[in-house]
Design an enzyme around this catalytic site. Structure first.
Site, PDB file in Angstrom:
ATOM      1  N   GLY A  13       0.732  -1.276  -1.080  1.00 60.48           N
ATOM      2  CA  GLY A  13      -0.222  -2.354  -0.784  1.00 60.48           C
ATOM      3  C   GLY A  13       0.384  -3.710  -1.109  1.00 60.48           C
ATOM      4  O   GLY A  13       1.047  -3.867  -2.122  1.00 60.48           O
ATOM      5  N   ARG A  27      17.409 -15.482  -4.572  1.00 57.17           N
ATOM      6  CA  ARG A  27      18.056 -16.686  -5.126  1.00 57.17           C
ATOM      7  C   ARG A  27      18.858 -16.342  -6.385  1.00 57.17           C
ATOM      8  O   ARG A  27      19.957 -16.871  -6.583  1.00 57.17           O
ATOM      9  CB  ARG A  27      16.990 -17.749  -5.431  1.00 57.17           C
ATOM     10  CG  ARG A  27      16.336 -18.282  -4.155  1.00 57.17           C
ATOM     11  CD  ARG A  27      16.580 -19.753  -3.979  1.00 57.17           C
ATOM     12  NE  ARG A  27      16.188 -20.192  -2.648  1.00 57.17           N
ATOM     13  CZ  ARG A  27      15.310 -21.164  -2.410  1.00 57.17           C
ATOM     14  NH1 ARG A  27      14.721 -21.793  -3.411  1.00 57.17           N
ATOM     15  NH2 ARG A  27      15.050 -21.528  -1.170  1.00 57.17           N
ATOM     16  N   ARG A  74       3.093   1.941   3.981  1.00 56.09           N
ATOM     17  CA  ARG A  74       2.993   3.223   3.284  1.00 56.09           C
ATOM     18  C   ARG A  74       3.700   4.190   4.234  1.00 56.09           C
ATOM     19  O   ARG A  74       3.212   4.455   5.321  1.00 56.09           O
ATOM     20  CB  ARG A  74       1.535   3.598   3.055  1.00 56.09           C
ATOM     21  CG  ARG A  74       0.770   2.521   2.251  1.00 56.09           C
ATOM     22  CD  ARG A  74      -0.496   3.054   1.668  1.00 56.09           C
ATOM     23  NE  ARG A  74      -1.417   1.994   1.263  1.00 56.09           N
ATOM     24  CZ  ARG A  74      -1.450   1.449   0.047  1.00 56.09           C
ATOM     25  NH1 ARG A  74      -0.611   1.848  -0.875  1.00 56.09           N
ATOM     26  NH2 ARG A  74      -2.335   0.512  -0.250  1.00 56.09           N
ATOM     27  N   ASP A 105       3.003   2.110  -8.136  1.00 51.17           N
ATOM     28  CA  ASP A 105       3.332   3.420  -8.682  1.00 51.17           C
ATOM     29  C   ASP A 105       4.042   4.332  -7.669  1.00 51.17           C
ATOM     30  O   ASP A 105       5.093   4.923  -7.949  1.00 51.17           O
ATOM     31  CB  ASP A 105       1.996   4.078  -9.081  1.00 51.17           C
ATOM     32  CG  ASP A 105       2.129   4.893 -10.333  1.00 51.17           C
ATOM     33  OD1 ASP A 105       3.269   5.116 -10.758  1.00 51.17           O
ATOM     34  OD2 ASP A 105       1.090   5.318 -10.853  1.00 51.17           O
ATOM     35  N   THR A 127       1.493  -4.839  -7.738  1.00 49.26           N
ATOM     36  CA  THR A 127       0.266  -4.204  -7.241  1.00 49.26           C
ATOM     37  C   THR A 127      -0.932  -4.862  -7.900  1.00 49.26           C
ATOM     38  O   THR A 127      -0.922  -5.078  -9.117  1.00 49.26           O
ATOM     39  CB  THR A 127       0.228  -2.684  -7.524  1.00 49.26           C
ATOM     40  OG1 THR A 127      -1.125  -2.218  -7.322  1.00 49.26           O
ATOM     41  CG2 THR A 127       0.646  -2.310  -8.939  1.00 49.26           C
ATOM     42  N   ASP A 129      -3.560  -3.541  -8.583  1.00 46.69           N
ATOM     43  CA  ASP A 129      -4.298  -2.569  -9.411  1.00 46.69           C
ATOM     44  C   ASP A 129      -3.919  -2.633 -10.896  1.00 46.69           C
ATOM     45  O   ASP A 129      -4.684  -2.198 -11.751  1.00 46.69           O
ATOM     46  CB  ASP A 129      -4.042  -1.136  -8.915  1.00 46.69           C
ATOM     47  CG  ASP A 129      -4.431  -0.955  -7.463  1.00 46.69           C
ATOM     48  OD1 ASP A 129      -5.245  -1.752  -6.966  1.00 46.69           O
ATOM     49  OD2 ASP A 129      -3.920  -0.017  -6.818  1.00 46.69           O
ATOM     50  N   ASP A 131      -1.818  -0.787 -12.537  1.00 47.12           N
ATOM     51  CA  ASP A 131      -1.948   0.585 -13.035  1.00 47.12           C
ATOM     52  C   ASP A 131      -0.601   1.275 -13.219  1.00 47.12           C
ATOM     53  O   ASP A 131      -0.519   2.501 -13.231  1.00 47.12           O
ATOM     54  CB  ASP A 131      -2.793   1.407 -12.031  1.00 47.12           C
ATOM     55  CG  ASP A 131      -2.144   1.475 -10.656  1.00 47.12           C
ATOM     56  OD1 ASP A 131      -1.193   0.698 -10.394  1.00 47.12           O
ATOM     57  OD2 ASP A 131      -2.581   2.291  -9.828  1.00 47.12           O
ATOM     58  N   ARG A 173      -8.021   1.295  -6.995  1.00 43.48           N
ATOM     59  CA  ARG A 173      -7.734   2.721  -6.806  1.00 43.48           C
ATOM     60  C   ARG A 173      -8.330   3.526  -7.964  1.00 43.48           C
ATOM     61  O   ARG A 173      -9.531   3.485  -8.145  1.00 43.48           O
ATOM     62  CB  ARG A 173      -6.230   2.950  -6.674  1.00 43.48           C
ATOM     63  CG  ARG A 173      -5.914   4.244  -5.941  1.00 43.48           C
ATOM     64  CD  ARG A 173      -4.465   4.401  -5.647  1.00 43.48           C
ATOM     65  NE  ARG A 173      -4.067   3.598  -4.500  1.00 43.48           N
ATOM     66  CZ  ARG A 173      -2.893   3.698  -3.910  1.00 43.48           C
ATOM     67  NH1 ARG A 173      -1.996   4.550  -4.355  1.00 43.48           N
ATOM     68  NH2 ARG A 173      -2.594   2.962  -2.868  1.00 43.48           N
TER      69      ARG A 173
HETATM   70  P1  ADP Z   1       1.988   1.751  -4.175  1.00 46.43           P
HETATM   71  O1  ADP Z   1       3.451   1.568  -4.305  1.00 46.43           O
HETATM   72  O2  ADP Z   1       1.251   0.465  -3.981  1.00 46.43           O
HETATM   73  O3  ADP Z   1       1.410   2.628  -5.270  1.00 46.43           O
HETATM   74  P2  ADP Z   1       1.790   4.023  -2.339  1.00 46.43           P
HETATM   75  O4  ADP Z   1       1.293   4.982  -3.365  1.00 46.43           O
HETATM   76  O5  ADP Z   1       1.149   4.050  -1.006  1.00 46.43           O
HETATM   77  O6  ADP Z   1       1.709   2.503  -2.798  1.00 46.43           O
HETATM   78  O7  ADP Z   1       3.357   4.305  -2.178  1.00 46.43           O
HETATM   79  C1  ADP Z   1       4.135   3.541  -1.262  1.00 46.43           C
HETATM   80  C2  ADP Z   1       5.133   4.407  -0.587  1.00 46.43           C
HETATM   81  O8  ADP Z   1       6.068   4.929  -1.552  1.00 46.43           O
HETATM   82  C3  ADP Z   1       4.574   5.658   0.081  1.00 46.43           C
HETATM   83  O9  ADP Z   1       4.006   5.386   1.335  1.00 46.43           O
HETATM   84  C4  ADP Z   1       5.830   6.509   0.207  1.00 46.43           C
HETATM   85  O10 ADP Z   1       6.625   6.116   1.295  1.00 46.43           O
HETATM   86  C5  ADP Z   1       6.560   6.173  -1.091  1.00 46.43           C
HETATM   87  N1  ADP Z   1       6.276   7.246  -2.069  1.00 46.43           N
HETATM   88  C6  ADP Z   1       5.144   7.423  -2.790  1.00 46.43           C
HETATM   89  N2  ADP Z   1       5.218   8.531  -3.543  1.00 46.43           N
HETATM   90  C7  ADP Z   1       6.416   9.074  -3.299  1.00 46.43           C
HETATM   91  C8  ADP Z   1       7.102  10.254  -3.754  1.00 46.43           C
HETATM   92  N3  ADP Z   1       6.550  11.075  -4.637  1.00 46.43           N
HETATM   93  N4  ADP Z   1       8.326  10.504  -3.264  1.00 46.43           N
HETATM   94  C9  ADP Z   1       8.907   9.668  -2.360  1.00 46.43           C
HETATM   95  N5  ADP Z   1       8.317   8.556  -1.909  1.00 46.43           N
HETATM   96  C10 ADP Z   1       7.098   8.244  -2.351  1.00 46.43           C
HETATM   97  O1  F6P Z   2      -3.021  -0.331  -4.299  1.00 43.91           O
HETATM   98  C1  F6P Z   2      -3.650  -1.469  -3.817  1.00 43.91           C
HETATM   99  C2  F6P Z   2      -4.931  -1.105  -3.097  1.00 43.91           C
HETATM  100  O2  F6P Z   2      -5.494  -2.312  -2.594  1.00 43.91           O
HETATM  101  C3  F6P Z   2      -5.952  -0.324  -3.909  1.00 43.91           C
HETATM  102  O3  F6P Z   2      -6.679  -1.141  -4.790  1.00 43.91           O
HETATM  103  C4  F6P Z   2      -6.789   0.279  -2.812  1.00 43.91           C
HETATM  104  O4  F6P Z   2      -7.446   1.465  -3.246  1.00 43.91           O
HETATM  105  C5  F6P Z   2      -5.769   0.588  -1.756  1.00 43.91           C
HETATM  106  O5  F6P Z   2      -4.667  -0.277  -1.989  1.00 43.91           O
HETATM  107  C6  F6P Z   2      -6.229   0.390  -0.349  1.00 43.91           C
HETATM  108  O6  F6P Z   2      -5.215   0.850   0.473  1.00 43.91           O
HETATM  109  P1  F6P Z   2      -5.049   0.544   2.020  1.00 43.91           P
HETATM  110  O7  F6P Z   2      -4.264  -0.711   2.118  1.00 43.91           O
HETATM  111  O8  F6P Z   2      -4.260   1.701   2.511  1.00 43.91           O
HETATM  112  O9  F6P Z   2      -6.407   0.431   2.601  1.00 43.91           O
END
Ligand code: ADP
Ligand code: F6P
Length: 322
Positions: A13, A27, A74, A105, A127, A129, A131, A173
């Site tokens: 996100g 930079r 994602r 995460d 992020t 969140d 978290d 989340r």
């Molecule tokens: P955020 O980084 O904001 O937590 P996501 O959980 O959607 O967002 O993770 C972003 C991207 O990171 C995922 O769409 C995927 O491509 C990659 N990713 C997440 N978990 C894994 C994993 N266990 N192994 C490999 N890639 C991952």
């Molecule tokens: O991780 C950031 C976040 O905005 C969360 O707070 C929320 O649950 C999620 O992404 C929404 O995801 P998407 O962009 O896939 O709708």
């Protein structure tokens, strides 16, 4: 290994401050004599061979902009071994020696995979969140909280004028950090967060109790991970119609907009640390803020540094909101 060129991408996100981090990484890296490749659309860009060289001038006038100029995604494809190997191959083709990932995460899990395949990586937490393990702070959080605060203050004007209970659903989340922080900053009467289970009946009873004590308007911040704002609002409508409840879902407003000064500053400090870490040959970890110091924690140790919500802050919301 001597590092000459680094890659940088944003993933997951979007969060205010990601652009400030792209600028900071580019930079600081060029200041240290490295060249930089910007990967577009997160891990998808590695698989689809979508990248662009980043120079100092290319990242001008973005420090104050929300979103991410590199775009983000994602990536389903990167969840597969085939996708991960394609991504690695592209990095090698581009002569990238190390990769900086700006994300949450999930993005960190992705970076960790690339590290195990032999590509040095460092993660900058980004992020809304807040978290992530390995850091007390992720860039974007302060901006999101401030966006919600502006909205809640307006909602309160209306709730006051009409004697209503206003439910405000915020993102996060599985984490209640945004709800808790705005709850304190806006003087909310109650916050509903996933870390503290409370039944809809108890919420309703508490609101009825306040109403009887002549508190005719209230703000209740609902973290999306705790329950749906619509569910609790409808429940109260049905069981205590005299509270006259309404609901505002803040939604994607809290992902966009200019970063606050704090986020732009943290993005810059985190960027410096990420590049320094790679230059020192210490990589494969997450940059973070712990005890007010910017430090790097190796991936295998990050789970030791998970910061729970502040119990005192939760209690304080209830104490001050009565
Ligand atoms: P955020 O980084 O904001 O937590 P996501 O959980 O959607 O967002 O993770 C972003 C991207 O990171 C995922 O769409 C995927 O491509 C990659 N990713 C997440 N978990 C894994 C994993 N266990 N192994 C490999 N890639 C991952
Ligand atoms: O991780 C950031 C976040 O905005 C969360 O707070 C929320 O649950 C999620 O992404 C929404 O995801 P998407 O962009 O896939 O709708």
């Amino acid at each position: 290994m001597m590092i000459r060129k680094i890659g940088v991408l944003t993933s997951g996100g979007d969060a205010p401050g990601m652009n400030a981090a792209i600028r900071g990484v580019t930079r600081y890296a060029t200041y240290k004599g490295l060249s930089v490749e910007g990967i577009c659309r997160g891990y998808d860009g590695l698989i689809d061979k979508d990248s662009t060289p980043l120079t100092r001038r290319a990242v001008g006038a973005i420090i104050h902009r929300g979103g991410t100029v590199l775009k983000t995604a994602r990536s389903e494809a990167f969840m597969t071994k085939a996708g991960q190997l394609k991504a690695l191959d592209f990095l090698h083709k581009k002569d990238v020696d190390a990769l900086v990932v700006i994300g949450g995460d999930g993005s960190m899990q992705g970076a960790r995979v690339l590290s195990t395949l032999g590509m040095p990586t460092v993660v900058i937490p980004g992020t809304i969140d807040n978290d992530m393990p390995g850091t007390e702070y992720a860039i974007g959080f302060d901006s999101a909280v401030n966006t919600v605060r502006v909205a809640v203050n307006k909602i309160r004007d209306s709730a006051f004028s009409h004697d209503r209970v206003a439910f405000v659903e915020v993102m996060g989340r599985h984490c209640g950090a945004i709800a808790l922080e705005t709850g304190i900053a806006c003087g909310a009467e109650m916050v509903l967060i996933p870390e503290k289970h409370i039944s809809m009946q108890t919420v309703t009873d508490k609101l009825i109790e306040s109403h009887k004590q002549w508190k005719k308007n209230s703000i209740v911040i609902v973290a999306e991970g705790a329950m749906h704002g619509a569910d609790i609002c409808n429940y109260v409508k049905e069981h205590a119609p005299e509270l006259n409840p309404n609901l505002t879902v803040i939604g994607y407003l809290q992902r966009g907009g200019a970063p606050t000064a704090y986020d732009a500053k943290m993005a810059s400090l985190f960027s410096q640390k990420a590049v320094e870490t790679l230059l020192e040959g210490r990589c494969d970890g997450v940059v973070g803020l712990i005890n007010n110091k910017v430090i790097i924690t190796p991936y295998e140790e990050v789970e030791k540094y998970r910061f729970p919500i502040d119990e005192n802050e939760y209690d304080l919301v209830q104490a001050l909101g009565k």
